[in-house]
Design a protein around this motif. Structure first.
Motif, PDB file in Angstrom:
ATOM      1  N   LEU A   1     -20.398  44.323  35.526  1.00  0.00           N
ATOM      2  CA  LEU A   1     -19.027  43.972  35.909  1.00  0.00           C
ATOM      3  C   LEU A   1     -18.168  45.209  36.121  1.00  0.00           C
ATOM      4  O   LEU A   1     -17.454  45.325  37.113  1.00  0.00           O
ATOM      5  N   THR A   2     -18.233  46.169  35.195  1.00  0.00           N
ATOM      6  CA  THR A   2     -17.395  47.360  35.319  1.00  0.00           C
ATOM      7  C   THR A   2     -17.940  48.318  36.372  1.00  0.00           C
ATOM      8  O   THR A   2     -17.267  49.255  36.753  1.00  0.00           O
ATOM      9  N   GLY A   3     -19.194  48.090  36.832  1.00  0.00           N
ATOM     10  CA  GLY A   3     -19.775  48.963  37.835  1.00  0.00           C
ATOM     11  C   GLY A   3     -19.477  48.547  39.260  1.00  0.00           C
ATOM     12  O   GLY A   3     -19.812  49.255  40.190  1.00  0.00           O
ATOM     13  N   HIS A   4     -18.852  47.408  39.444  1.00  0.00           N
ATOM     14  CA  HIS A   4     -18.513  46.951  40.791  1.00  0.00           C
ATOM     15  C   HIS A   4     -17.393  47.807  41.378  1.00  0.00           C
ATOM     16  O   HIS A   4     -16.461  48.208  40.680  1.00  0.00           O
ATOM     17  N   HIS A   5     -17.471  48.032  42.681  1.00  0.00           N
ATOM     18  CA  HIS A   5     -16.445  48.828  43.356  1.00  0.00           C
ATOM     19  C   HIS A   5     -16.472  48.511  44.844  1.00  0.00           C
ATOM     20  O   HIS A   5     -17.334  47.754  45.317  1.00  0.00           O
ATOM     21  N   ASP A   6     -15.531  49.091  45.592  1.00  0.00           N
ATOM     22  CA  ASP A   6     -15.434  48.835  47.035  1.00  0.00           C
ATOM     23  C   ASP A   6     -15.720  50.085  47.857  1.00  0.00           C
ATOM     24  O   ASP A   6     -15.265  50.225  48.963  1.00  0.00           O
ATOM     25  N   MET A   7     -16.486  50.997  47.266  1.00  0.00           N
ATOM     26  CA  MET A   7     -16.851  52.297  47.834  1.00  0.00           C
ATOM     27  C   MET A   7     -15.791  53.372  47.594  1.00  0.00           C
ATOM     28  O   MET A   7     -15.997  54.530  47.948  1.00  0.00           O
ATOM     29  N   GLN A   8     -14.670  52.996  46.979  1.00  0.00           N
ATOM     30  CA  GLN A   8     -13.656  53.996  46.658  1.00  0.00           C
ATOM     31  C   GLN A   8     -13.013  53.794  45.283  1.00  0.00           C
ATOM     32  O   GLN A   8     -12.744  54.762  44.575  1.00  0.00           O
ATOM     33  N   ILE A   9     -12.768  52.545  44.915  1.00  0.00           N
ATOM     34  CA  ILE A   9     -12.047  52.261  43.672  1.00  0.00           C
ATOM     35  C   ILE A   9     -12.816  51.231  42.855  1.00  0.00           C
ATOM     36  O   ILE A   9     -13.266  50.209  43.402  1.00  0.00           O
ATOM     37  N   PRO A  10     -12.973  51.443  41.551  1.00  0.00           N
ATOM     38  CA  PRO A  10     -13.678  50.467  40.711  1.00  0.00           C
ATOM     39  C   PRO A  10     -12.946  49.129  40.697  1.00  0.00           C
ATOM     40  O   PRO A  10     -11.713  49.074  40.778  1.00  0.00           O
ATOM     41  N   LEU A  11     -13.703  48.065  40.552  1.00  0.00           N
ATOM     42  CA  LEU A  11     -13.089  46.743  40.495  1.00  0.00           C
ATOM     43  C   LEU A  11     -12.176  46.618  39.290  1.00  0.00           C
ATOM     44  O   LEU A  11     -11.113  45.991  39.368  1.00  0.00           O
ATOM     45  N   TYR A  12     -12.557  47.208  38.152  1.00  0.00           N
ATOM     46  CA  TYR A  12     -11.697  47.088  36.968  1.00  0.00           C
ATOM     47  C   TYR A  12     -10.319  47.677  37.231  1.00  0.00           C
ATOM     48  O   TYR A  12      -9.306  47.183  36.717  1.00  0.00           O
ATOM     49  N   SER A  13     -10.265  48.735  38.056  1.00  0.00           N
ATOM     50  CA  SER A  13      -8.984  49.345  38.392  1.00  0.00           C
ATOM     51  C   SER A  13      -8.219  48.475  39.389  1.00  0.00           C
ATOM     52  O   SER A  13      -7.007  48.263  39.256  1.00  0.00           O
ATOM     53  N   GLN A  14      -8.929  47.934  40.381  1.00  0.00           N
ATOM     54  CA  GLN A  14      -8.296  47.054  41.364  1.00  0.00           C
ATOM     55  C   GLN A  14      -7.704  45.805  40.704  1.00  0.00           C
ATOM     56  O   GLN A  14      -6.704  45.261  41.173  1.00  0.00           O
ATOM     57  N   HIS A  15      -8.332  45.347  39.641  1.00  0.00           N
ATOM     58  CA  HIS A  15      -7.885  44.132  38.946  1.00  0.00           C
ATOM     59  C   HIS A  15      -7.116  44.406  37.665  1.00  0.00           C
ATOM     60  O   HIS A  15      -6.742  43.464  36.954  1.00  0.00           O
ATOM     61  N   ALA A  16      -6.854  45.682  37.372  1.00  0.00           N
ATOM     62  CA  ALA A  16      -6.112  46.041  36.151  1.00  0.00           C
ATOM     63  C   ALA A  16      -6.685  45.344  34.919  1.00  0.00           C
ATOM     64  O   ALA A  16      -5.945  44.840  34.069  1.00  0.00           O
ATOM     65  N   LEU A  17      -8.009  45.351  34.813  1.00  0.00           N
ATOM     66  CA  LEU A  17      -8.670  44.587  33.749  1.00  0.00           C
ATOM     67  C   LEU A  17      -8.368  45.113  32.351  1.00  0.00           C
ATOM     68  O   LEU A  17      -8.424  44.356  31.379  1.00  0.00           O
ATOM     69  N   ASN A  18      -8.050  46.395  32.234  1.00  0.00           N
ATOM     70  CA  ASN A  18      -7.743  46.975  30.932  1.00  0.00           C
ATOM     71  C   ASN A  18      -6.241  47.034  30.653  1.00  0.00           C
ATOM     72  O   ASN A  18      -5.824  47.591  29.635  1.00  0.00           O
ATOM     73  N   ILE A  19      -5.456  46.463  31.553  1.00  0.00           N
ATOM     74  CA  ILE A  19      -4.000  46.482  31.392  1.00  0.00           C
ATOM     75  C   ILE A  19      -3.437  45.081  31.229  1.00  0.00           C
ATOM     76  O   ILE A  19      -2.724  44.794  30.261  1.00  0.00           O
ATOM     77  N   VAL A  20      -3.737  44.218  32.190  1.00  0.00           N
ATOM     78  CA  VAL A  20      -3.145  42.878  32.212  1.00  0.00           C
ATOM     79  C   VAL A  20      -4.071  41.887  31.492  1.00  0.00           C
ATOM     80  O   VAL A  20      -5.256  41.782  31.846  1.00  0.00           O
ATOM     81  N   PRO A  21      -3.563  41.160  30.504  1.00  0.00           N
ATOM     82  CA  PRO A  21      -4.394  40.195  29.767  1.00  0.00           C
ATOM     83  C   PRO A  21      -4.965  39.123  30.697  1.00  0.00           C
ATOM     84  O   PRO A  21      -4.314  38.712  31.670  1.00  0.00           O
ATOM     85  N   LYS A  22      -6.176  38.701  30.416  1.00  0.00           N
ATOM     86  CA  LYS A  22      -6.773  37.619  31.199  1.00  0.00           C
ATOM     87  C   LYS A  22      -5.946  36.354  31.019  1.00  0.00           C
ATOM     88  O   LYS A  22      -5.446  36.062  29.939  1.00  0.00           O
ATOM     89  N   GLY A  23      -5.805  35.605  32.094  1.00  0.00           N
ATOM     90  CA  GLY A  23      -5.065  34.351  32.015  1.00  0.00           C
ATOM     91  C   GLY A  23      -3.573  34.488  32.214  1.00  0.00           C
ATOM     92  O   GLY A  23      -2.857  33.484  32.177  1.00  0.00           O
ATOM     93  N   LYS A  24      -3.089  35.719  32.429  1.00  0.00           N
ATOM     94  CA  LYS A  24      -1.650  35.904  32.676  1.00  0.00           C
ATOM     95  C   LYS A  24      -1.288  35.184  33.980  1.00  0.00           C
ATOM     96  O   LYS A  24      -1.803  35.505  35.054  1.00  0.00           O
ATOM     97  N   LYS A  25      -0.422  34.200  33.893  1.00  0.00           N
ATOM     98  CA  LYS A  25      -0.213  33.269  34.995  1.00  0.00           C
ATOM     99  C   LYS A  25       0.324  33.914  36.262  1.00  0.00           C
ATOM    100  O   LYS A  25      -0.009  33.496  37.370  1.00  0.00           O
ATOM    101  N   ASN A  26       1.174  34.915  36.136  1.00  0.00           N
ATOM    102  CA  ASN A  26       1.781  35.497  37.342  1.00  0.00           C
ATOM    103  C   ASN A  26       0.944  36.624  37.937  1.00  0.00           C
ATOM    104  O   ASN A  26       1.304  37.189  38.966  1.00  0.00           O
ATOM    105  N   PHE A  27      -0.203  36.951  37.309  1.00  0.00           N
ATOM    106  CA  PHE A  27      -1.076  38.013  37.816  1.00  0.00           C
ATOM    107  C   PHE A  27      -2.407  37.376  38.192  1.00  0.00           C
ATOM    108  O   PHE A  27      -3.260  37.118  37.356  1.00  0.00           O
TER     109      PHE A  27
END
Length: 316
Positions: free
Chosen positions: A246-272
């Motif tokens: 999961l953390t190894g996914h990327h778009d050839m430039q940016i990791p998916l975890y960064s694109q989705h702010a996985l370490n910042i925004v809690p899962k299930g946050k309704k407005n994100f």
């Protein structure tokens, strides 16, 4: 206490909606041409403005906050009744960071309804750590063989992609010395501020991430080599790990975890809202090679559909 901007925004619906498009690092407003067409069809009463004041080197030489300030001045000079519009911000890559800085600076005077963040580096760009020495250290024979095979399959000289990889790394290192590039580094002051703000953000945000990390897809034909070693080391360069979990996914430039702010925004946050488009590339080219038609983030049909849906929902 009501601010003048908030009171003026009450009449926004009568003035027509406004979609503001922020391009990425070193890019140009024309990159949004396909998306503008899709949004004009979906939102016939809305106005579209793809900002031009930050094109090319301007997005490198100015910090993200300076870019947001310049973008506001441009928008104010181009749009009548700016304070009376319902506004959607759309940003690609670094442009999403600029759009978020724009929102933070103007949220009390503009009626901003939402933000679409396309392949945004919310947690930075780990690939910026790769320098010429690191690249040379990891280019073993299996990886060089993969690069050679891919180069020849694309009709280029055998060493083309190896040389392109070195050129890109050197260019990225130069960019990282400039204010715009520095703001995208993982430990930058700007991203530290984003980490604090984004966690409790109330603005509706659609974060669309790309997940195309297989060089084989550049050949766009059946029976292509797997390029296992090249894919693995490139993932290590972009993400910091050789394991495509999961953390190894990327778009050839940016990791998916960064694109989705996985370490910042809690899962299930309704407005994100997080969306993954698995076969979307970050941009139109990888190491100078064109990506398959309509597979780049800004022209991908599923991306266009999701952006139009979100735009309708927040601008209704």
């Amino acid at each position: 206490m009501f601010t003048p901007g908030f009171v003026q925004a009450k009449s926004a619906k009568n003035q027509g909606e406004l979609v503001v498009l922020f391009h990425g690092l070193g890019n140009r407003a024309a990159c949004f041409d396909r998306m503008k067409q899709a949004l004009e069809q979906a939102l016939p009463t809305a106005s579209m403005v793809a900002l031009t004041s930050m094109e090319a080197m301007q997005s490198i030489h100015l910090s993200i906050k300076e870019q947001a300030e310049t973008s506001f001045k441009e928008l104010a000079s181009k749009v009548e009744s700016l304070y009376d519009r319902s506004i959607l911000l759309v940003g690609h890559s670094m442009g999403a960071q600029t759009a978020y800085a724009f929102f933070q600076a103007n949220k009390h005077r503009l009626n901003i309804k939402g933000l679409v963040a396309l392949a945004a580096p919310w947690e930075g760009v780990p690939g910026a750590r790769v320098d010429a020495a690191m690249l040379a250290h990891h280019l073993n024979k299996p990886i060089v063989d993969d690069l050679s095979t891919l180069s020849l399959s694309l009709g280029h000289p055998k060493t083309y992609l190896e040389e392109q990889l070195m050129v890109n790394v050197q260019a990225n290192q130069a960019v990282c010395l400039c204010p715009g590039g520095k703001d995208l580094m993982e430990d930058s002051l700007w991203l530290s501020e984003v980490k604090t703000l984004l966690r409790d953000e109330t603005l509706p945000i659609l974060a669309i991430g790309g997940g195309q990390s297989d060089f084989r897809t550049l050949l766009n034909k059946k029976g292509a080599p797997r390029f296992k070693d090249l894919n693995s080391i490139y993932t290590f360069f972009v993400v910091g790990t050789k394991y495509p979990n999961l953390t190894g996914h990327h778009d050839m430039q940016i990791p998916l975890y960064s694109q989705h702010a996985l370490n910042i925004v809690p899962k299930g946050k309704k407005n994100f809202k997080r969306v993954l488009i698995k076969d979307a590339f970050h941009s139109t080219h990888i190491l100078g090679i064109p990506v398959p038609r309509n597979k780049a983030m800004l022209s991908h049909p599923r991306v266009l559909h999701r952006v139009a849906q979100f735009a309708k929902s927040v601008l209704k």
